[in-house]
Design an enzyme around this catalytic site. Structure first.
Site, mmCIF file in Angstrom:
data_model
loop_
_atom_site.group_PDB
_atom_site.id
_atom_site.type_symbol
_atom_site.label_atom_id
_atom_site.label_comp_id
_atom_site.label_asym_id
_atom_site.label_seq_id
_atom_site.Cartn_x
_atom_site.Cartn_y
_atom_site.Cartn_z
ATOM 1 N N ASP A 100 0.700 -1.287 -0.090
ATOM 2 C CA ASP A 100 -0.213 -0.093 0.189
ATOM 3 C C ASP A 100 0.897 1.148 0.011
ATOM 4 O O ASP A 100 1.688 1.343 0.912
ATOM 5 C CB ASP A 100 -0.714 -0.035 1.416
ATOM 6 N N LYS A 102 -6.483 -7.268 0.860
ATOM 7 C CA LYS A 102 -7.362 -7.643 1.966
ATOM 8 C C LYS A 102 -7.046 -9.097 2.779
ATOM 9 O O LYS A 102 -7.146 -9.050 4.198
ATOM 10 C CB LYS A 102 -8.811 -7.613 1.251
ATOM 11 N N THR A 115 -21.465 -4.247 7.336
ATOM 12 C CA THR A 115 -20.862 -3.215 8.106
ATOM 13 C C THR A 115 -21.269 -1.705 7.497
ATOM 14 O O THR A 115 -21.203 -1.711 6.423
ATOM 15 C CB THR A 115 -19.249 -3.378 7.827
ATOM 16 N N LEU A 116 -21.475 -0.906 8.633
ATOM 17 C CA LEU A 116 -21.851 0.427 8.312
ATOM 18 C C LEU A 116 -20.952 1.419 8.636
ATOM 19 O O LEU A 116 -21.378 2.690 9.085
ATOM 20 C CB LEU A 116 -23.187 0.622 9.005
ATOM 21 N N GLY A 117 -19.442 1.324 8.475
ATOM 22 C CA GLY A 117 -18.694 2.164 8.667
ATOM 23 C C GLY A 117 -18.787 2.771 9.976
ATOM 24 O O GLY A 117 -18.942 2.286 11.161
ATOM 25 N N GLY A 143 -21.258 1.353 12.577
ATOM 26 C CA GLY A 143 -21.482 0.106 13.191
ATOM 27 C C GLY A 143 -21.821 -0.967 12.288
ATOM 28 O O GLY A 143 -20.975 -1.112 10.903
ATOM 29 N N ASP A 183 -11.243 -5.092 7.004
ATOM 30 C CA ASP A 183 -10.259 -6.081 6.967
ATOM 31 C C ASP A 183 -10.022 -6.642 8.491
ATOM 32 O O ASP A 183 -10.376 -7.733 8.832
ATOM 33 C CB ASP A 183 -9.003 -5.955 6.510
HETATM 34 P P1 ADP Z 1 -14.706 -1.247 4.655
HETATM 35 O O1 ADP Z 1 -13.478 -1.003 5.340
HETATM 36 O O2 ADP Z 1 -14.819 -2.527 4.110
HETATM 37 O O3 ADP Z 1 -15.241 -0.055 3.827
HETATM 38 P P2 ADP Z 1 -16.589 -0.213 6.694
HETATM 39 O O4 ADP Z 1 -16.361 1.062 6.372
HETATM 40 O O5 ADP Z 1 -18.025 -0.576 6.849
HETATM 41 O O6 ADP Z 1 -15.926 -1.274 5.789
HETATM 42 O O7 ADP Z 1 -15.897 -0.404 8.215
HETATM 43 C C1 ADP Z 1 -16.033 -1.625 8.812
HETATM 44 C C2 ADP Z 1 -16.057 -1.616 10.255
HETATM 45 O O8 ADP Z 1 -14.848 -0.788 10.733
HETATM 46 C C3 ADP Z 1 -17.301 -1.061 10.819
HETATM 47 O O9 ADP Z 1 -18.412 -1.928 11.043
HETATM 48 C C4 ADP Z 1 -16.919 -0.472 12.159
HETATM 49 O O10 ADP Z 1 -16.748 -1.690 13.156
HETATM 50 C C5 ADP Z 1 -15.439 -0.098 11.856
HETATM 51 N N1 ADP Z 1 -15.199 1.215 11.479
HETATM 52 C C6 ADP Z 1 -15.226 1.997 10.246
HETATM 53 N N2 ADP Z 1 -15.305 3.114 10.294
HETATM 54 C C7 ADP Z 1 -15.336 3.697 11.524
HETATM 55 C C8 ADP Z 1 -15.042 4.915 12.324
HETATM 56 N N3 ADP Z 1 -14.972 5.960 11.672
HETATM 57 N N4 ADP Z 1 -15.190 4.568 13.811
HETATM 58 C C9 ADP Z 1 -15.508 3.537 14.358
HETATM 59 N N5 ADP Z 1 -15.391 2.311 13.654
HETATM 60 C C10 ADP Z 1 -15.456 2.204 12.438
#
Ligand code: ADP
Length: 299
Positions: A13, A40, A221-223, A226, A253
């Site tokens: 990366d 990943k 997963t919702l960033g 949660g 990951d």
């Molecule tokens: P990806 O990285 O695959 O796009 P997400 O953005 O949904 O996936 O993030 C995966 C998980 O990481 C979330 O479900 C949460 O547990 C954690 N996470 C992501 N962003 C944050 C944040 N800003 N604060 C706290 N936890 C986070």
């Protein structure tokens, strides 16, 4: 033999952090750059190993400088190198990452390199590892015929299978039928279901549609919001940890690694989700992907 086998890619990366993600044609002055381990599969294997999990990582790299970075990374993280195929005619993968330092959000271009040439014959030399594992975890960064072959073998051998369906890309019915845990993020869930996720109701609708497609359990997963879990009956919604996120690369990951580790220790689903949520949240507080995975002592 390991409790968990991860199949996936390693990439170096190369990430640039700055006041924003530049738009097309724009040049900005950033503040920091970093070259570190990514991909990943490799990130997920690191997350598991740092939690104290017993993990094997199957991958393919070139014989170049970034290939050396891959081997050093594995050694540092106590993951065996013996399941890494090396091909002098191929390049080790790289990813160009642009990070917005204010939100931790990113834009990524991955050149997969060596793993694009993996064949079923090559993988079959390592197939016993998969057959003997409790948990098999993979993603969609490798050729699909190889991924499906391994998912089917894992399922036939009684493993719990986890597909992190990223990057989003079309998959056949056979894929869905061989998946225990399907773990898309919001954008990926929209890709597979056609349902745009903007609220809790749409999240549930998307998850239900994925269950109908054949997977046994879904975690969207919702960033920073949660995650949502369902197996078609039980539903669990968890809020994200409140942390100061500086780089969310690899959060998904970290989540998948935490989930695989929890399942390997036979924790119940709620405990697995809480652990994965915590591991993922912590990973956003450090720069980088593989390097940002927390250790058991941080949890
Ligand atoms: P990806 O990285 O695959 O796009 P997400 O953005 O949904 O996936 O993030 C995966 C998980 O990481 C979330 O479900 C949460 O547990 C954690 N996470 C992501 N962003 C944050 C944040 N800003 N604060 C706290 N936890 C986070």
């Amino acid at each position: 033999m390991s409790e968990i086998t991860v199949l996936g890619i390693f990439v170096a990366d190369i990430s640039f952090s700055g006041p924003k993600i530049p738009s097309i044609g724009e040049t900005i002055l950033g503040k920091k750059y970093n070259v570190g381990p990514g991909g990943k599969g490799c990130n997920q294997a690191i997350a598991i190993s740092r939690l104290g999990g017993n993990v094997s990582f199957i991958s393919k790299i070139g014989k170049d400088n970034y290939g050396e970075l891959a081997l050093n990374t594995l050694k540092k993280n106590e993951i065996s190198e013996e399941n890494i195929l090396q091909d002098g005619n191929q390049q080790t993968g790289v990813a160009g990452i642009l990070v917005d330092e204010n939100t931790g959000k990113n834009a990524i271009n991955v050149i997969v390199g060596a793993p694009t040439s993996i064949t079923i014959d090559e993988i079959n030399k390592k197939i016993n590892l998969i057959k003997k594992s409790k948990i098999f975890l993979t993603q969609l960064e490798l050729p699909k015929n190889v991924t499906l072959h391994c998912l089917k073998t894992a399922k036939e051998s009684g493993c719990i299978t986890i597909l992190n369906p990223a990057p989003a890309s079309e998959i056949s019915k056979e894929f869905y039928d061989n998946i225990d845990f399907f773990t898309p993020n919001e954008t990926e869930a929209e890709f597979y279901t056609g349902i745009k996720i903007t609220n809790e109701k749409e999240t549930k609708q998307a998850a239900e549609k994925l269950i109908k497609l054949g997977v046994k359990k879904v975690i969207i997963t919702l960033g920073d919001k949660g995650l949502f879990y369902t197996d078609g009956k039980e539903e669990i919604y968890l809020k994200a940890s409140s942390v100061k996120a500086i780089d969310t690369t690899g959060a998904g990951d970290a989540f998948n690694g935490g989930l695989a580790y929890g399942l390997s220790k036979e924790k119940n689903i709620k405990e697995c989700l809480q652990l994965a949520n915590k591991v993922a949240g912590l990973s956003t507080t450090k720069l980088g992907a593989g390097d940002s995975m927390p250790f058991l002592k941080d949890i």
